[in-house]
Scaffold this active site. Structure first.
Site, PDB file in Angstrom:
ATOM      1  N   LYS A  66       0.733  -1.186   0.083  1.00  0.00           N
ATOM      2  CA  LYS A  66      -0.045  -0.106  -0.083  1.00  0.00           C
ATOM      3  C   LYS A  66       0.883   1.166  -0.015  1.00  0.00           C
ATOM      4  CE  LYS A  66      -4.092   1.635   2.388  1.00  0.00           C
ATOM      5  NZ  LYS A  66      -4.905   1.751   3.619  1.00  0.00           N
TER       6      LYS A  66
ATOM      7  N   SER B 102      -9.974   1.470   2.311  1.00  0.00           N
ATOM      8  CA  SER B 102      -9.004   2.357   1.549  1.00  0.00           C
ATOM      9  C   SER B 102      -7.969   1.472   0.592  1.00  0.00           C
ATOM     10  CB  SER B 102      -8.271   3.445   2.488  1.00  0.00           C
ATOM     11  OG  SER B 102      -7.683   2.894   3.451  1.00  0.00           O
TER      12      SER B 102
ATOM     13  N   SER C  82     -10.192  -0.893   6.603  1.00  0.00           N
ATOM     14  CA  SER C  82      -9.550  -0.643   5.249  1.00  0.00           C
ATOM     15  C   SER C  82      -8.756  -2.009   4.542  1.00  0.00           C
ATOM     16  CB  SER C  82      -8.382   0.437   5.308  1.00  0.00           C
ATOM     17  OG  SER C  82      -9.253   1.715   4.966  1.00  0.00           O
TER      18      SER C  82
END
Ligand code: GLN
Length: 473
Positions: free
Chosen positions: A79, A154, A178
């Site tokens: 990420k 996310s 997330s």
């Protein structure tokens, strides 16, 4: 080499026994990643040269008869809010589009030592704020299962990369769901460890009292392999610690009690398909001989309200550091105040601005007690509910999301609708508990649905063992 059947263990065994090289594995995944990324947009950047170079290093080690580590040759997506030294780290924000990391996050160091290969930086909602990855300054990620739908957020890029075979596993961060929500939407496994189990050093902070880093995998076993490498105390993160691993006795299923929280099934906007899938999952565990017990988590109904006050407050303070001087220079003209205004005004997206403004509001004199202090009290009550429930049950089962993956634009104009996607995931972060999202079986040609298992504090392993049992491993 059939890349469709590869697990982390298969990759390690294949490389160590000389069936194929780390370079071959990496090249295969890179090829897929580059080709699919044009449509899926799972990666903000792909590290082709660097990934091949690390794969070659692993092959050298193997040739020299050295131990190349438990994740040897495993190609992962990272990420883009985790720092990799000397590489751009954007947090999917325009403000940080040129920001170069000064050091490796602890998780990155550990993964490197374990032999993992980083294929690229995965797309996400800007600064991890969102539930659909539509809030990225670099364009949304598409769900590989159905490209008209969002991958969840996310960490949508990380989940989509694994679902689309653009990475074997991935790393995400979870502040309110997330990791688990995108895992559920994309049909992969995603796990949020107990708060403090994994060091946050080198993770761009969103809400420090809730953020945790965790793994994604195609299977529970893969997620566990990554988790085992990244966990542990770190002197750079005072909230991290070592703790033993628990063990459920799966040899005797009747010794295990699974709690079903009443409040998570009625009045939560749960759609029929998800409700049915949950019933099937509960039946699976029941027919395996485990005890199923109804429990109550009465304060969970206030979780979203408390969460969306606490994180706004933490966001407004954490993001104050992006002032146009330290991390990116927005403008050289005008006074210091002008620089702040221009950089922040032009750099941050709408959702980030909304949260900073509301955070400043809930912390301001006169409102602090009414909002922030109250939300912290509610947080304690939510935690207490869980602790009481765990006196009666070993693990709690719930849906991960109230709905199947939604279409682009369906919720992006209405922040409150978007926030409601987190209804089952945020209580877990507020209480600091570990939780995993696992795809419900038998949904071939249907939209993925994940179920969530929540464990006691530091009982992360219970979730892996029960998850593997469900998968039939
Ligand atoms: N969707 C939640 C939010 O927008 C969770 C985000 C996260 O876990 N990083 O805050």
């Amino acid at each position: 080499m059939d890349k469709n059947i590869l697990s982390i263990k298969d990759v390690r065994d294949g490389i160590v026994s000389g069936d194929f090289s780390a370079e071959e594995v990496t090249s295969e995944f890179l090829k897929e990643a580059k080709q699919k990324n044009q449509e899926i947009n799972a990666y903000i950047s792909i590290r082709e040269e660097e990934a091949i170079a690390s794969a070659k290093e692993i092959d050298e080690k193997i040739k020299a008869g050295e131990d190349a580590g438990p994740l040897c040759g495993a190609p992962l997506a990272i990420k883009d809010n985790l720092l990799i030294e000397d590489e751009v780290c954007t947090s999917a924000s325009k403000l940080l589009k040129d920001y170069v990391s000064a050091y490796d996050a602890t998780v990155i160091k550990k993964l490197r030592t374990a032999g993992a290969v980083f294929l690229g930086k995965a797309n996400m909602d800007e600064f991890a704020m969102g539930s659909s990855t539509e809030n990225s300054a670099f364009g949304p990620t598409k769900n590989p299962v159905d490209t008209e739908r969002v991958p969840g957020g996310s960490s949508g890029g990380s989940a989509a990369a694994v679902a689309g075979r653009m990475a074997l596993g991935a790393i995400g961060s979870d502040t309110g769901g997330s990791i688990r929500l995108p895992a559920s939407f994309c049909g992969v496994v995603g796990m949020k460890p107990t708060y403090g189990r994994v060091s946050r050093f080198g993770l761009m902070a969103m809400a420090s009292s809730l953020d945790q880093i965790g793994p994604f995998g195609k299977t529970v076993a893969d997620a566990e392999e990554i988790y085992s490498v990244i966990k542990g105390a770190d002197k750079h993160d005072a909230t991290s610690r070592n703790a033993g691993e628990s063990q459920l006795n799966l040899g005797d299923p009747s010794s295990i009690t699974i709690g079903i929280p009443d409040e998570y099934f009625s009045g939560t906007g749960l759609d029929d398909e998800t409700s049915k899938a949950m019933q099937e999952t509960v039946d699976f565990f029941r027919s395996a001989g485990m005890k199923i017990k109804k429990i109550n988590l009465p304060y969970s109904k206030y979780a979203l309200s408390a969460y969306y006050i606490i994180i706004f407050a933490e966001i407004s303070t954490n993001l104050a550091r992006f002032d146009g001087i330290r991390y990116s220079r927005g403008s050289n003209n005008g006074s210091l105040f002008d620089i702040y205004m221009k950089t922040r005004g032009a750099g941050f997206g709408e959702e980030v601005k909304r949260r900073m403004l509301l955070g400043t509001f809930v912390l301001s004199a006169g409102y602090y007690d009414a909002y922030y202090a109250k939300a912290q009290k509610v947080r304690q009550l939510i935690k207490r509910d869980f602790i009481e429930a765990f006196n009666q049950v070993d693990v709690i089962l719930s849906p991960t999301s109230p709905t199947v993956p939604f279409k682009f634009g369906e919720k992006s104009d209405d922040p409150v609708q978007m926030y409601l996607s987190d209804i089952f995931t945020v209580p877990v972060n507020l209480a600091g508990l570990p939780a995993i999202s696992i795809p419900v079986k038998g949904r071939v040609d249907k939209l993925p649905i994940g179920f969530q298992l929540i464990g006691k504090h530091w009982h992360d392993s219970d979730l892996f063992s029960l998850g593997k049992y469900y998968e039939g491993q």
